[in-house]
Structures are given as structure tokens and as C-alpha cells.
Design a protein around this motif. Sequence first.
Motif, PDB file in Angstrom:
ATOM      1  N   TYR A  85       0.776  -1.307   0.100  1.00 40.65           N
ATOM      2  CA  TYR A  85       0.020  -0.031   0.042  1.00 40.65           C
ATOM      3  C   TYR A  85       0.859   1.362   0.041  1.00 40.65           C
ATOM      4  O   TYR A  85       0.289   2.475  -0.598  1.00 40.65           O
ATOM      5  CB  TYR A  85      -0.914  -0.249   1.145  1.00 40.65           C
ATOM      6  CG  TYR A  85      -0.151  -0.006   2.689  1.00 40.65           C
ATOM      7  CD1 TYR A  85       0.178   1.164   3.126  1.00 40.65           C
ATOM      8  CD2 TYR A  85      -0.459  -1.497   3.111  1.00 40.65           C
ATOM      9  CE1 TYR A  85       0.748   0.850   4.435  1.00 40.65           C
ATOM     10  CE2 TYR A  85       0.267  -1.524   4.348  1.00 40.65           C
ATOM     11  CZ  TYR A  85       0.927  -0.438   5.164  1.00 40.65           C
ATOM     12  OH  TYR A  85       1.454  -0.374   6.261  1.00 40.65           O
ATOM     13  N   TRP A  87       3.390   4.308  -1.115  1.00 35.46           N
ATOM     14  CA  TRP A  87       3.556   4.781  -2.261  1.00 35.46           C
ATOM     15  C   TRP A  87       4.852   4.555  -2.641  1.00 35.46           C
ATOM     16  O   TRP A  87       5.915   4.484  -2.024  1.00 35.46           O
ATOM     17  CB  TRP A  87       3.237   6.535  -2.264  1.00 35.46           C
ATOM     18  CG  TRP A  87       3.722   7.035  -3.679  1.00 35.46           C
ATOM     19  CD1 TRP A  87       2.728   7.225  -4.630  1.00 35.46           C
ATOM     20  CD2 TRP A  87       4.783   7.679  -3.851  1.00 35.46           C
ATOM     21  NE1 TRP A  87       3.481   7.909  -5.761  1.00 35.46           N
ATOM     22  CE2 TRP A  87       4.610   8.301  -5.082  1.00 35.46           C
ATOM     23  CE3 TRP A  87       5.910   7.936  -3.341  1.00 35.46           C
ATOM     24  CZ2 TRP A  87       5.376   9.105  -5.889  1.00 35.46           C
ATOM     25  CZ3 TRP A  87       7.028   8.535  -3.846  1.00 35.46           C
ATOM     26  CH2 TRP A  87       6.609   9.203  -5.079  1.00 35.46           C
ATOM     27  N   ILE A 148      -3.077   9.744   2.335  1.00 35.11           N
ATOM     28  CA  ILE A 148      -3.393   8.495   1.899  1.00 35.11           C
ATOM     29  C   ILE A 148      -4.764   8.293   1.190  1.00 35.11           C
ATOM     30  O   ILE A 148      -4.792   7.514   0.430  1.00 35.11           O
ATOM     31  CB  ILE A 148      -3.337   7.552   3.120  1.00 35.11           C
ATOM     32  CG1 ILE A 148      -2.077   7.353   3.759  1.00 35.11           C
ATOM     33  CG2 ILE A 148      -4.116   6.286   2.966  1.00 35.11           C
ATOM     34  CD1 ILE A 148      -2.083   6.862   5.213  1.00 35.11           C
ATOM     35  N   ALA A 149      -5.834   8.950   1.527  1.00 33.88           N
ATOM     36  CA  ALA A 149      -7.111   9.138   1.133  1.00 33.88           C
ATOM     37  C   ALA A 149      -6.716   9.652  -0.371  1.00 33.88           C
ATOM     38  O   ALA A 149      -7.648   9.212  -1.370  1.00 33.88           O
ATOM     39  CB  ALA A 149      -8.094   9.950   1.698  1.00 33.88           C
ATOM     40  N   LYS A 151      -4.161   9.207  -2.367  1.00 34.73           N
ATOM     41  CA  LYS A 151      -3.664   7.996  -3.126  1.00 34.73           C
ATOM     42  C   LYS A 151      -4.747   7.214  -3.449  1.00 34.73           C
ATOM     43  O   LYS A 151      -4.632   6.494  -4.555  1.00 34.73           O
ATOM     44  CB  LYS A 151      -2.424   7.430  -2.325  1.00 34.73           C
ATOM     45  CG  LYS A 151      -1.963   6.162  -2.781  1.00 34.73           C
ATOM     46  CD  LYS A 151      -0.789   5.788  -2.241  1.00 34.73           C
ATOM     47  CE  LYS A 151      -0.891   5.546  -0.542  1.00 34.73           C
ATOM     48  NZ  LYS A 151      -1.932   4.274  -0.083  1.00 34.73           N
ATOM     49  N   GLN A 152      -5.615   6.551  -2.314  1.00 29.36           N
ATOM     50  CA  GLN A 152      -6.546   5.810  -2.674  1.00 29.36           C
ATOM     51  C   GLN A 152      -7.684   6.091  -3.709  1.00 29.36           C
ATOM     52  O   GLN A 152      -8.182   5.457  -4.367  1.00 29.36           O
ATOM     53  CB  GLN A 152      -7.249   5.256  -1.272  1.00 29.36           C
ATOM     54  CG  GLN A 152      -6.515   4.537  -0.328  1.00 29.36           C
ATOM     55  CD  GLN A 152      -7.171   4.274   0.650  1.00 29.36           C
ATOM     56  OE1 GLN A 152      -8.015   4.509   1.085  1.00 29.36           O
ATOM     57  NE2 GLN A 152      -6.259   3.579   1.769  1.00 29.36           N
ATOM     58  N   TYR A 159      -1.143  11.599  -5.405  1.00 26.39           N
ATOM     59  CA  TYR A 159      -0.439  11.453  -4.077  1.00 26.39           C
ATOM     60  C   TYR A 159       0.898  12.104  -4.109  1.00 26.39           C
ATOM     61  O   TYR A 159       1.245  13.016  -3.131  1.00 26.39           O
ATOM     62  CB  TYR A 159      -0.091   9.990  -3.789  1.00 26.39           C
ATOM     63  CG  TYR A 159       0.671   9.714  -2.585  1.00 26.39           C
ATOM     64  CD1 TYR A 159       0.012   9.787  -1.322  1.00 26.39           C
ATOM     65  CD2 TYR A 159       2.102   9.655  -2.579  1.00 26.39           C
ATOM     66  CE1 TYR A 159       0.781   9.915  -0.015  1.00 26.39           C
ATOM     67  CE2 TYR A 159       2.791   9.662  -1.517  1.00 26.39           C
ATOM     68  CZ  TYR A 159       2.117   9.438  -0.071  1.00 26.39           C
ATOM     69  OH  TYR A 159       3.085   9.367   0.834  1.00 26.39           O
ATOM     70  N   ARG A 195     -13.229   9.492   2.624  1.00 28.03           N
ATOM     71  CA  ARG A 195     -12.405   8.578   2.598  1.00 28.03           C
ATOM     72  C   ARG A 195     -11.261   8.733   3.787  1.00 28.03           C
ATOM     73  O   ARG A 195     -10.907   7.760   4.454  1.00 28.03           O
ATOM     74  CB  ARG A 195     -11.662   8.031   1.458  1.00 28.03           C
ATOM     75  CG  ARG A 195     -10.508   7.053   1.413  1.00 28.03           C
ATOM     76  CD  ARG A 195     -11.266   5.531   1.569  1.00 28.03           C
ATOM     77  NE  ARG A 195     -12.010   5.270   0.332  1.00 28.03           N
ATOM     78  CZ  ARG A 195     -11.659   4.622  -0.803  1.00 28.03           C
ATOM     79  NH1 ARG A 195     -10.407   4.078  -0.832  1.00 28.03           N
ATOM     80  NH2 ARG A 195     -12.507   4.244  -1.482  1.00 28.03           N
ATOM     81  N   ASP A 200      -9.553   1.795   5.895  1.00 28.70           N
ATOM     82  CA  ASP A 200      -8.698   1.563   4.991  1.00 28.70           C
ATOM     83  C   ASP A 200      -7.480   2.494   5.376  1.00 28.70           C
ATOM     84  O   ASP A 200      -6.438   1.967   5.319  1.00 28.70           O
ATOM     85  CB  ASP A 200      -9.047   1.463   3.520  1.00 28.70           C
ATOM     86  CG  ASP A 200      -9.873   0.453   2.827  1.00 28.70           C
ATOM     87  OD1 ASP A 200      -9.881  -0.592   3.710  1.00 28.70           O
ATOM     88  OD2 ASP A 200     -10.407   0.565   1.937  1.00 28.70           O
ATOM     89  N   VAL A 201      -7.748   3.806   5.261  1.00 26.93           N
ATOM     90  CA  VAL A 201      -6.754   4.639   5.708  1.00 26.93           C
ATOM     91  C   VAL A 201      -6.263   4.538   7.210  1.00 26.93           C
ATOM     92  O   VAL A 201      -5.078   4.644   7.336  1.00 26.93           O
ATOM     93  CB  VAL A 201      -7.442   6.040   5.635  1.00 26.93           C
ATOM     94  CG1 VAL A 201      -6.499   7.268   6.197  1.00 26.93           C
ATOM     95  CG2 VAL A 201      -7.740   6.644   4.130  1.00 26.93           C
ATOM     96  N   GLU A 204      -3.815   1.600   7.256  1.00 27.20           N
ATOM     97  CA  GLU A 204      -2.599   1.781   6.524  1.00 27.20           C
ATOM     98  C   GLU A 204      -1.629   2.798   7.987  1.00 27.20           C
ATOM     99  O   GLU A 204      -0.525   2.274   8.001  1.00 27.20           O
ATOM    100  CB  GLU A 204      -2.614   2.753   5.477  1.00 27.20           C
ATOM    101  CG  GLU A 204      -3.129   2.151   4.275  1.00 27.20           C
ATOM    102  CD  GLU A 204      -2.691   2.688   3.078  1.00 27.20           C
ATOM    103  OE1 GLU A 204      -1.650   3.860   3.041  1.00 27.20           O
ATOM    104  OE2 GLU A 204      -3.241   2.411   1.970  1.00 27.20           O
TER     105      GLU A 204
END
Length: 248
Positions: A85, A87, A148-149, A151-152, A159, A195, A200-201, A204
Motif C-alpha cells: 500500500y 507509495w 493516503i485518501a 492516493k486511494q 499522491y 475516505r 482502509d486509511v 495503513e
Amino acid sequence: MMMHRLIAPFFAATLALPAAAMDLTELTDAERAQFRAEVRAYLMDNPEVIMEAVTLLQNREAEAQARADDNLVSDNAAAIFDDGYSWVGGNPDGDITLVEFLDYRCGYCKRAHGEVAKLLETDGNIRLIVKELPILGDQSVLASRFAIATKQIAGDDSYKAVNDALMAYNGDVTLPALRRLGSTFGLDMDAIEARMDSDDVTMEIAQTRALAQQLSISGTPTFVMHDELLRGYLPFDQMMALVEEKRG
């Protein structure tokens, strides 16, 4: 404490006599006092001995820490280099991997950001992995959740843009400020904001914090270069020298 650790082995070294010649545990009070006086007199006449002992002790402790850190990297290699996950930038096929644990509110991280960018541009064969480790309060956490959000929701290029912008940003990290920043890149801020508080965030950030704990990381920036854990800010010249050393 440091002096005690130095003097104890010094006693043994200066009295490297056969066991039968002297038993320190059997000295009388007068003999023990005389012995201490002689050791003190020697150290006063030769103070450089203390500095030599300090240097030797520091070198041994540094070597022991480096060996321990090497083992930590080896034992946690999968989580460091291939967590699925974090980057990945620079040259994804580079022969040297540089991992950075960062916090957007960290002044030394901001300084290191330009140095790392210069390293990637100069070398061209380095794979960079960025790990979000917000440890400097709620604003740090908010910034990492936003990155992170992004990126997702928006992907790796967005990102990278947000990561650069947050590293250059010196104001308070608030949702309105993040919305303004996101709008400059044309991001869907409604989706990103929704998000930011997702599982999910949160996962990570939690997993990176757990990895940092495993690696005994207590500050940012912290780097892993190839197989070596590097604690603290490193200027470009030092990073470049380490890259060349790793390539042998």
C-alpha cells in the motif's frame, strides 16, 4: 554512570596480574584506599586514557546498534519493502531502494524532502517508498489521512503532488486548508474527505506505526536504504555516498 562503566574495566586492565598475585576482594581497607589513590593519580597524570576509553566504548556501542538495526531490517523486510500500500516512486525498477518514514509537520522531514528529490533526479536508479508516520499530533494525523485518501481515490500521481505540497506547506493543517490545497490539483475533495476517516486509511497508518515500533523508530525522518536503517536527517552528499557504498 559512564565513568563507572569506564573505570571498572580500567581497574581490571591495569591490574592484569596472575590470580595468585592479587585478589581485590581480600584487600584490607588501607590497601584498597591506597589502590584507589594510585589509580586516581595515574588518571590525573594521563587524562587522555579516559577519552580513549570513552571513544572505544562509543564505537563499540555504535557497532552493536548497527548490528541490531541490520537484524531489524532483515526480520521485517517484507513489511518494509513490499507492504502492498505504500507509495512507490523514483525508478520502480531501481537497484537501490530507499524507504522514508515521514511526518508532514516535521521540520527535518521538510528539509530532507528536497534532498531526497535531488538524489532521485541525480541518480535515476533509486526506488523510493514513502511511509506515512504521523507522530507529531492531530494535525500530522490529519495531513497523513488526507495524503493516503488522495492516493486511494485519485492515484499515485495525485499522491505525489499532495505529498510535495504538504512538505512545502507551513501553516496549520485544517480541513478547510486541505480543501483549498486539493482544489489546486482538481481533486474530488468530497470523495477524499469521505475516505479520510475510513477503515482502509486507518489501517495503513496503524500498520506503519506497528512497523515503526518493530524497528524501534521514535522520530522522523527515518530511512531504510537497501539493508541499512538510518535514523534522522541526511543531507544529499551523505545519501549519495551511501548509495555508492551499497552498490559496492
